[in-house]
Design a protein around this motif. Sequence first.
Motif, PDB file in Angstrom:
ATOM      1  N   ALA A   1       0.842  -1.198   0.000  1.00 28.49           N
ATOM      2  CA  ALA A   1       0.000   0.000   0.000  1.00 28.49           C
ATOM      3  C   ALA A   1       0.882   1.256   0.000  1.00 28.49           C
ATOM      4  O   ALA A   1       0.669   2.196  -0.777  1.00 28.49           O
ATOM      5  N   LYS A   2       1.900   1.244   0.858  1.00 28.37           N
ATOM      6  CA  LYS A   2       2.782   2.424   0.946  1.00 28.37           C
ATOM      7  C   LYS A   2       3.584   2.590  -0.336  1.00 28.37           C
ATOM      8  O   LYS A   2       3.814   3.711  -0.800  1.00 28.37           O
ATOM      9  N   LYS A   3       3.983   1.467  -0.921  1.00 33.06           N
ATOM     10  CA  LYS A   3       4.750   1.531  -2.168  1.00 33.06           C
ATOM     11  C   LYS A   3       3.887   2.151  -3.283  1.00 33.06           C
ATOM     12  O   LYS A   3       4.358   2.980  -4.065  1.00 33.06           O
ATOM     13  N   ALA A   4       2.609   1.740  -3.337  1.00 36.90           N
ATOM     14  CA  ALA A   4       1.719   2.288  -4.370  1.00 36.90           C
ATOM     15  C   ALA A   4       1.634   3.807  -4.236  1.00 36.90           C
ATOM     16  O   ALA A   4       1.691   4.542  -5.224  1.00 36.90           O
ATOM     17  N   LEU A   5       1.537   4.287  -2.996  1.00 36.37           N
ATOM     18  CA  LEU A   5       1.417   5.737  -2.778  1.00 36.37           C
ATOM     19  C   LEU A   5       2.715   6.470  -3.052  1.00 36.37           C
ATOM     20  O   LEU A   5       2.720   7.533  -3.668  1.00 36.37           O
ATOM     21  N   SER A   6       3.843   5.886  -2.594  1.00 37.01           N
ATOM     22  CA  SER A   6       5.093   6.646  -2.686  1.00 37.01           C
ATOM     23  C   SER A   6       5.808   6.444  -4.020  1.00 37.01           C
ATOM     24  O   SER A   6       6.438   7.362  -4.535  1.00 37.01           O
ATOM     25  N   GLU A   7       5.711   5.228  -4.596  1.00 31.41           N
ATOM     26  CA  GLU A   7       6.475   4.975  -5.828  1.00 31.41           C
ATOM     27  C   GLU A   7       5.580   4.866  -7.062  1.00 31.41           C
ATOM     28  O   GLU A   7       6.079   4.857  -8.185  1.00 31.41           O
ATOM     29  N   GLY A   8       4.267   4.685  -6.841  1.00 31.51           N
ATOM     30  CA  GLY A   8       3.348   4.617  -7.982  1.00 31.51           C
ATOM     31  C   GLY A   8       3.119   3.190  -8.461  1.00 31.51           C
ATOM     32  O   GLY A   8       3.805   2.250  -8.064  1.00 31.51           O
ATOM     33  N   MET A   9       2.172   3.058  -9.393  1.00 37.08           N
ATOM     34  CA  MET A   9       1.731   1.728  -9.821  1.00 37.08           C
ATOM     35  C   MET A   9       2.733   1.032 -10.734  1.00 37.08           C
ATOM     36  O   MET A   9       2.722  -0.188 -10.849  1.00 37.08           O
ATOM     37  N   GLU A  10       3.599   1.795 -11.403  1.00 37.42           N
ATOM     38  CA  GLU A  10       4.640   1.145 -12.234  1.00 37.42           C
ATOM     39  C   GLU A  10       5.503   0.256 -11.346  1.00 37.42           C
ATOM     40  O   GLU A  10       5.842  -0.865 -11.720  1.00 37.42           O
TER      41      GLU A  10
ATOM     42  N   ILE B   1      -1.009  -0.791 -13.979  1.00 37.00           N
ATOM     43  CA  ILE B   1      -0.513   0.594 -13.907  1.00 37.00           C
ATOM     44  C   ILE B   1      -1.649   1.624 -14.033  1.00 37.00           C
ATOM     45  O   ILE B   1      -1.508   2.750 -13.610  1.00 37.00           O
ATOM     46  N   ASN B   2      -2.795   1.180 -14.566  1.00 34.67           N
ATOM     47  CA  ASN B   2      -3.938   2.096 -14.620  1.00 34.67           C
ATOM     48  C   ASN B   2      -4.765   2.087 -13.337  1.00 34.67           C
ATOM     49  O   ASN B   2      -5.774   2.790 -13.233  1.00 34.67           O
ATOM     50  N   SER B   3      -4.378   1.253 -12.367  1.00 40.64           N
ATOM     51  CA  SER B   3      -5.118   1.225 -11.100  1.00 40.64           C
ATOM     52  C   SER B   3      -4.752   2.445 -10.263  1.00 40.64           C
ATOM     53  O   SER B   3      -3.630   2.954 -10.353  1.00 40.64           O
ATOM     54  N   LYS B   4      -5.700   2.870  -9.427  1.00 40.39           N
ATOM     55  CA  LYS B   4      -5.443   4.067  -8.610  1.00 40.39           C
ATOM     56  C   LYS B   4      -4.717   3.655  -7.331  1.00 40.39           C
ATOM     57  O   LYS B   4      -5.198   2.761  -6.611  1.00 40.39           O
ATOM     58  N   PRO B   5      -3.599   4.304  -7.001  1.00 40.87           N
ATOM     59  CA  PRO B   5      -2.889   3.957  -5.770  1.00 40.87           C
ATOM     60  C   PRO B   5      -3.795   4.007  -4.536  1.00 40.87           C
ATOM     61  O   PRO B   5      -3.711   3.145  -3.660  1.00 40.87           O
ATOM     62  N   GLU B   6      -4.708   4.977  -4.489  1.00 43.37           N
ATOM     63  CA  GLU B   6      -5.596   5.095  -3.316  1.00 43.37           C
ATOM     64  C   GLU B   6      -6.536   3.895  -3.232  1.00 43.37           C
ATOM     65  O   GLU B   6      -6.920   3.467  -2.143  1.00 43.37           O
ATOM     66  N   GLY B   7      -6.908   3.357  -4.387  1.00 48.28           N
ATOM     67  CA  GLY B   7      -7.757   2.165  -4.423  1.00 48.28           C
ATOM     68  C   GLY B   7      -6.977   0.945  -3.941  1.00 48.28           C
ATOM     69  O   GLY B   7      -7.523   0.067  -3.265  1.00 48.28           O
ATOM     70  N   VAL B   8      -5.694   0.910  -4.287  1.00 47.48           N
ATOM     71  CA  VAL B   8      -4.832  -0.198  -3.842  1.00 47.48           C
ATOM     72  C   VAL B   8      -4.713  -0.164  -2.318  1.00 47.48           C
ATOM     73  O   VAL B   8      -4.821  -1.198  -1.654  1.00 47.48           O
ATOM     74  N   VAL B   9      -4.525   1.019  -1.779  1.00 50.39           N
ATOM     75  CA  VAL B   9      -4.397   1.155  -0.321  1.00 50.39           C
ATOM     76  C   VAL B   9      -5.661   0.623   0.356  1.00 50.39           C
ATOM     77  O   VAL B   9      -5.604  -0.214   1.269  1.00 50.39           O
TER      78      VAL B   9
END
Length: 264
Positions: free
Chosen positions: A134-143, A174-182
């Motif tokens: 979750a933190k990785k998605a927010l800080s580094e992005g979906m790539e 990569i088209n997923s939203k980081p906030e949705g992943v969290v």
Amino acid sequence: MVRLRVNDSELAYQVEGNGPPLVLLHGHPFNRSMWRPQLQALSNSYRIVTPDLSGHGESDVVDPVTMDQMAADVVALMDNLQIERAVMGGLSMGGYVALALYKRFPLRVRSLVLANTRASADSDEGRSNRERVAKKALSEGMEAVAEEMIPKLFAPATLKSRPEIVATVREMIINSKPEGVVAAQRAMAQRQDHTRFLPEIIPPILIIAGAEDQLIPAKEAVVLHRESPGSRLEIIEGAGHLSNIEQAEQFNRILKEFLDDLEP
Ligand code: MLT
């Protein structure tokens, strides 16, 4: 694509085909487009409903969310489409939602299809890994999330010789939203263990696993099968975590046979 307002958020979904209703719930961090091979093969005999679960695809992010809330969204969608009972299929996270839905709304489920999923809850290690992702998605992005996930998602042969499949799935991630992943990772971390509930499930259950699934190993499907009397288990060779895409033909054949055999 159509959108439905459920509570205070919007859920995107698609309905295709004619016949008895079949609801297909995607995994994480994917979206309803992962069911394209099933729409192509089955929409001439089934009415297939594919929602983007909360926080995924084109649906709004709701945070916090739970598996129960995602299940309630699906039931609200069924109400809206005037579907009383449906075959409920889910892959991975979709399977967690399908089990949560059956537990709360058993009369809405004609049968269950549980693919590449498990009934157990997370270990402490699994939960802390979710927080890390979750933190990785927010800080580094979906790539960055895609780079980490891709090698674990597929059977080695898919990775090596099916670049088009790998590219399509990468695109979904990569088209997923980081906030949705969290929100979804935290919801999965909090999900209940349904193992003890499995023997109480009445409708027919089809369990599908990928022989080379590294994320949810096929032995989890063996547990699901053992604890669900009368269930049918199919382990697909040459499939990793996304068995419905990697071995679409086999997946569709198994699913169609099961669906065609169901009592009306
Ligand atoms: C999924 O594909 O839905 C995820 O692998 C489920 C999970 O993270 O447990």
